[in-house]
Design a protein around this motif. Structure first.
Motif, PDB file in Angstrom:
ATOM      1  N   CYS A 210       0.632  -1.212  -0.158  1.00  0.00           N
ATOM      2  CA  CYS A 210       0.081  -0.001  -0.126  1.00  0.00           C
ATOM      3  C   CYS A 210       0.814   1.316   0.185  1.00  0.00           C
ATOM      4  O   CYS A 210       1.979   1.525   0.561  1.00  0.00           O
ATOM      5  CB  CYS A 210      -0.925   0.044   1.177  1.00  0.00           C
ATOM      6  N   TYR A 244      -5.079  -1.745  -0.076  1.00  0.00           N
ATOM      7  CA  TYR A 244      -6.028  -2.310   0.527  1.00  0.00           C
ATOM      8  C   TYR A 244      -7.198  -2.633  -0.149  1.00  0.00           C
ATOM      9  O   TYR A 244      -8.161  -3.620   0.340  1.00  0.00           O
ATOM     10  CB  TYR A 244      -6.341  -1.252   1.811  1.00  0.00           C
ATOM     11  N   LYS A 245      -7.558  -1.762  -1.099  1.00  0.00           N
ATOM     12  CA  LYS A 245      -9.026  -2.047  -1.662  1.00  0.00           C
ATOM     13  C   LYS A 245      -8.924  -3.367  -2.488  1.00  0.00           C
ATOM     14  O   LYS A 245     -10.067  -3.952  -2.771  1.00  0.00           O
ATOM     15  CB  LYS A 245      -9.542  -0.968  -2.580  1.00  0.00           C
ATOM     16  N   HIS A 278      -9.012   1.871   2.435  1.00  0.00           N
ATOM     17  CA  HIS A 278      -9.050   0.969   3.593  1.00  0.00           C
ATOM     18  C   HIS A 278     -10.350   0.985   4.185  1.00  0.00           C
ATOM     19  O   HIS A 278     -10.842   1.767   4.846  1.00  0.00           O
ATOM     20  CB  HIS A 278      -7.921   1.473   4.609  1.00  0.00           C
ATOM     21  N   ASP A 279     -10.874  -0.327   4.151  1.00  0.00           N
ATOM     22  CA  ASP A 279     -12.433  -0.428   4.719  1.00  0.00           C
ATOM     23  C   ASP A 279     -12.097  -1.809   5.796  1.00  0.00           C
ATOM     24  O   ASP A 279     -12.323  -2.903   5.188  1.00  0.00           O
ATOM     25  CB  ASP A 279     -13.273  -0.723   3.543  1.00  0.00           C
ATOM     26  N   THR A 280     -12.083  -1.516   6.784  1.00  0.00           N
ATOM     27  CA  THR A 280     -11.721  -2.466   7.722  1.00  0.00           C
ATOM     28  C   THR A 280     -12.681  -3.663   7.539  1.00  0.00           C
ATOM     29  O   THR A 280     -12.342  -4.978   7.535  1.00  0.00           O
ATOM     30  CB  THR A 280     -11.717  -1.793   9.203  1.00  0.00           C
ATOM     31  N   ILE A 283     -12.315  -5.604   4.512  1.00  0.00           N
ATOM     32  CA  ILE A 283     -11.262  -6.469   4.358  1.00  0.00           C
ATOM     33  C   ILE A 283     -11.201  -7.632   5.339  1.00  0.00           C
ATOM     34  O   ILE A 283     -10.829  -8.806   4.867  1.00  0.00           O
ATOM     35  CB  ILE A 283     -10.027  -5.448   4.748  1.00  0.00           C
ATOM     36  N   THR A 303      -0.599   2.846   6.219  1.00  0.00           N
ATOM     37  CA  THR A 303      -1.034   1.320   6.045  1.00  0.00           C
ATOM     38  C   THR A 303      -0.721   0.546   7.517  1.00  0.00           C
ATOM     39  O   THR A 303      -1.549  -0.233   7.728  1.00  0.00           O
ATOM     40  CB  THR A 303       0.412   0.850   5.260  1.00  0.00           C
ATOM     41  N   GLY A 306      -3.662   1.229   9.368  1.00  0.00           N
ATOM     42  CA  GLY A 306      -4.733   0.184   8.882  1.00  0.00           C
ATOM     43  C   GLY A 306      -4.384  -1.347   9.263  1.00  0.00           C
ATOM     44  O   GLY A 306      -5.428  -1.824   9.574  1.00  0.00           O
ATOM     45  N   ILE A 310      -7.272  -3.635  11.335  1.00  0.00           N
ATOM     46  CA  ILE A 310      -7.399  -4.869  10.811  1.00  0.00           C
ATOM     47  C   ILE A 310      -7.395  -5.836  11.828  1.00  0.00           C
ATOM     48  O   ILE A 310      -8.228  -6.496  12.277  1.00  0.00           O
ATOM     49  CB  ILE A 310      -6.824  -5.404   9.765  1.00  0.00           C
ATOM     50  N   SER A 450      -3.812   9.294   1.313  1.00  0.00           N
ATOM     51  CA  SER A 450      -3.224   8.587   2.749  1.00  0.00           C
ATOM     52  C   SER A 450      -3.275   9.635   3.688  1.00  0.00           C
ATOM     53  O   SER A 450      -2.601   9.408   4.723  1.00  0.00           O
ATOM     54  CB  SER A 450      -1.623   8.309   2.172  1.00  0.00           C
TER      55      SER A 450
END
Ligand SMILES: Nc1ncnc2c1ncn2[C@@H]1O[C@H](COP(=O)(O)OP(=O)(O)O)[C@@H](O)[C@H]1O
Ligand SMILES: O=P(O)(O)OC[C@H]1O[C@](O)(COP(=O)(O)O)[C@@H](O)[C@@H]1O
Ligand SMILES: [Mg+2]
Length: 733
Positions: A210, A244-245, A278-280, A283, A303, A306, A310, A450
């Motif tokens: 990322c 991340y996506k 980033h969508d926890t 993911i 990152t 993120g 996670i 970011s």
């Protein structure tokens, strides 16, 4: 509390072992007169104190400190026949003389958000030892079975003596200590464990990259895939595409040692990268649905934040998944770690731009070569590239504010340097001088996906300003602006970065197999597992009061753009950052002279440039300004070589490594704001008081209260070293 930590004042041999009893025994042997030529230099505690102190002893030994003002509480032995040019002292440290106060304060310097504090795992030991530990699967899945590490049967590794690291091994955050320093914050040592929490055939691993590019990304990917396969027989490894996506929007890419065999020879990342996305929940849904149980995440500070989110969601769902973060930044600004991978490569590549600038400048009359290098908030690339090159006459970085006009300003230095040498090379980090540009071209702060601040082109701005200045002075000159931008990072990593990437990947694999979730990094030369929050809550910055920056100033001979008052102020900011007590003279000095700093910094405003925003966004251009021969006067800028005391600072990082900014974002902003809004307000106990509910602070205060009686144990009478401990409730830090 094993007897580790043998601080030596000089590189001399001292007969000691890591075992306290053996050490004591050996010293006793040596101390019997005539038994050894060393005996004349062995000093042991008085007989009557000995029994008790042996019990309590830490086994720390240092070469005798002849300058120490320590009262003569030692029994000096009779000189033996021969004297050796060194001596040893066995220092027995009582538990009470090492309250955990300082160490806890250092740990809590990264003021944790409440939810992070709830996850913090601090283990205290004797003599100010604190383990800032990482998360483990058994923290929330206590009944997990373990398995023997397959490495013990591996033909390559099984021959290595003590290949497995001791479960209790830790790595100190600070290695420079003094006799009475607490042992401070430690991190869990990276490396293979005897028992692992995954069976190879059950592991399903994924890798994602990322953020911005960096040399070595492909090497890390390659070594993760190969390391998992070759060391642990793990062959179910997937790549997540485009950051991340990619967890929820792209197909997963199966990876094998064969498919990654050559990728380290290419720059960039074969997986693709992106900012944002980033969508926890999405993911972790995908991690869960696909049965992934090891997640390797390569990326910068955002990152790693993120990765922590996670991990927390994984833990909340009770999943048996390890999350390993591998920090990436070309700017080398990630906290705690010694150096980020790819940094060396970038510095090396930057030499080519500097060389070109030097050739151009030295081939023209009054030639100036101006090179802009990456470094949004931290000027490490510019500083190291300058130090490496030796052709650079001036290096400008975000951490060291500069000004153009007037005595000691950049223009004066340029005039002098051209007069002396007929050409010069300037290196500017992209984040430098942004405040100066903003004064002339007000523009709303913009952020990328970011969360990084978008910058205006300082190189182009400076080129125009220098050109305008020379024109006004009727100086003939030529200026060539070189902006290598992505050329320094869109390249394969060099040999030493390749090795570093390999070790990082291997450390990450060992940690994940052992069930930890962490960011991996080198700390004082040893690989360690660092809690996510420690690498994301602060940012490394060049410390301009340290010897490395002084070295640079001395090598370029440029003005420091700092008055003595600025230096005091920088030290004050650093003191605040380290939460050390106020040296009485420094704060007074700072307040008294702060106004003059402001007038220096604003000296440029009168000559506000006429550049427009769109001009600053133009591509780099070489600008030649013909003008009649000059009668420019040489300036009298004086070089201030900062009198750094970093060699005396037991709390400082090792020399030559990036300095860590230990301020929190809030503190950093606060300090920077107060720097601008002079006169400065004194720190109030309220502002610096720990936020309610922060467990770490509560513990620090508890320790502080307990330590209050022992404050005298900290003797700081050497005049230049560790300051005395802060007052019990930290009201002045
Ligand atoms: N606070 C945050 N929480 C979760 N993810 C974040 C956060 N901040 C940034 N990110 C994610 O981190 C990634 C890239 O940021 P970073 O690693 O800092 O790279 P760079 O600085 O090179 O752009 C992006 O995918 C971004 O969405
Ligand atoms: O143009 P991009 O891709 O945003 O990247 C440029 C920026 O990224 C950086 O390299 C920082 O990225 P890092 O996260 O690798 O430190 C800056 O130096 C630079 O301004
Ligand atoms: Mg970042």
């Amino acid at each position: 509390s094993s007897p580790v930590g043998l601080p030596f004042r000089r590189e001399e041999t001292v007969f000691l072992t890591r075992d306290r009893d053996q050490t004591t025994h050996r010293l006793r042997q040596l101390s019997s007169a005539g038994s050894s030529p060393m005996a004349s230099h062995i000093i042991l505690p008085k007989e009557e104190e000995e029994e008790e102190e042996v019990e309590e002893g830490l086994g720390v030994a240092v070469e005798a400190d002849h300058d120490s003002p320590e009262p003569p509480r030692y029994r000096h032995l009779q000189p033996a026949q021969k004297a050796l040019p060194f001596s040893a002292t066995c220092v027995r440290i009582s538990r009470d003389s090492y309250p955990n106060l300082r160490a806890l304060r250092n740990a809590s310097a990264t003021t944790l958000r409440d939810d992070d504090a709830a996850f913090a795992k601090l283990d205290e030991g004797d003599y100010g030892y604190v383990l800032d530990d990482v998360q483990h699967l058994t923290d929330y899945l206590p009944e997990l079975p373990t398995f023997p590490n397959p490495l013990q049967d591996h033909p390559a590794y099984s021959t290595v003596k003590q290949y497995f690291v001791n479960a209790d091994d830790t790595v100190p955050e600070k290695v420079v200590v003094q006799k009475n320093s607490p042992r401070g914050v430690h991190f869990r040592r990276a490396g293979p464990r005897q028992r692992v929490y995954f069976e190879p055939e059950d592991v399903k691993a994924c890798i994602v990259t990322c953020g911005g590019l960096c040399p070595g990304l492909n090497t890390v990917i390659r070594e993760l895939v190969c390391g998992l396969s070759h060391m642990y027989n793990v062959n179910d490894v997937f790549g997540i595409q485009n950051g991340y996506k990619g967890f929820y929007s792209s197909n997963y890419l199966p990876m094998t040692p064969k498919s990654v065999n050559d990728i380290h020879k290419r720059g960039g990342t074969v997986l693709g990268s992106s900012r944002g996305g980033h969508d926890t929940h999405k993911i972790v849904d995908n991690i869960q649905d696909r049965g992934i149980n090891q997640v390797y995440i390569i990326g910068g500070d955002g990152t790693q934040k993120g990765a922590y989110e996670i991990f927390k969601e994984i833990r909340r769902r009770g999943l048996k998944v390890a999350v390993a973060g591998i920090p990436k930044t070309i700017d080398n600004d990630i906290a705690v770690i010694d150096k980020s991978f790819g940094f060396d490569t970038a510095v090396e590549e930057a030499q080519r731009a500097i060389d070109a600038a030097h050739v151009e400048a030295s081939s023209a009359e009054n030639g100036i070569g101006l090179v802009k290098l990456m470094g949004r908030y931290s000027g490490f690339i510019a500083m190291y590239a300058t130090l490496a090159s030796r052709d650079v006459d001036c290096c400008l970085i975000p951490e060291s504010p500069f000004y153009l006009e007037g005595e000691g300003g950049l223009f004066e230095y340029i005039e002098r340097r051209l007069k002396e040498n007929n050409h010069m090379v300037i290196v500017v980090a992209e984040g430098a001088g942004q405040d100066l540009i903003a004064k002339s071209i007000p523009v709303a702060d913009q952020l990328d996906a970011s969360g990084n601040k978008l910058l205006l082109d300082v190189g182009l701005w400076l080129t125009h300003k220098i050109k305008d200045h020379c024109k006004s002075k009727k100086m003939e000159m030529t200026i060539k602006y070189i902006d290598p931008t992505y050329m320094i990072r869109a390249i394969p990593s060099n040999a030493s970065d390749n090795v570093y990437c390999t070790l990082l990947a291997h450390s990450a694999i060992h940690g994940a197999m052992a069930g930890y979730s962490f960011t991996v990094g080198m700390v004082n030369g040893r690989h360690a597992y660092i809690p996510f929050h420690r690498v994301t809550s602060t940012r490394n910055k060049v410390k301009i009061t340290d010897r490395m920056w002084a070295r640079l100033l001395s090598s370029t001979n440029q003005p420091s753009f700092l008055s003595k008052e600025d230096i005091m102020e920088a030290r004050e900011a650093e003191r605040l950052a380290n939460r050390l007590p106020v040296p009485a003279s420094s704060s007074e000095h700072t307040k008294k002279h702060s106004a003059s700093v402001l007038s220096n910094a604003s000296g440029d405003v009168q000559g506000a440039p006429t550049l427009t925003l769109s001009q600053l966004q133009q591509p780099a251009a070489a600008i030649t300004v013909p003008a009649p021969p000059s009668s420019a006067t040489a300036g009298t800028a004086s070089v201030t070589v900062i009198d750094s005391d970093d060699d005396c600072d037991a709390t400082g990082p090792p020399e030559g490594t990036p300095e860590r900014e230990t301020r929190t974002w809030q503190e950093a902003e606060e300090t920077d704001r107060t720097r601008d809004e002079r006169p400065k307000q004194p720190e109030t106990p309220e502002r610096m008081a720990p936020p309610p509910g922060n467990a770490l602070h509560a513990r620090a205060d508890e320790a502080a209260a307990q330590a209050a009686q022992d404050v005298d144990a900290f003797k700081h009478d050497d005049g230049c070293t560790t300051p005395p401990p802060p007052p019990a409730h930290g009201s002045d830090d």
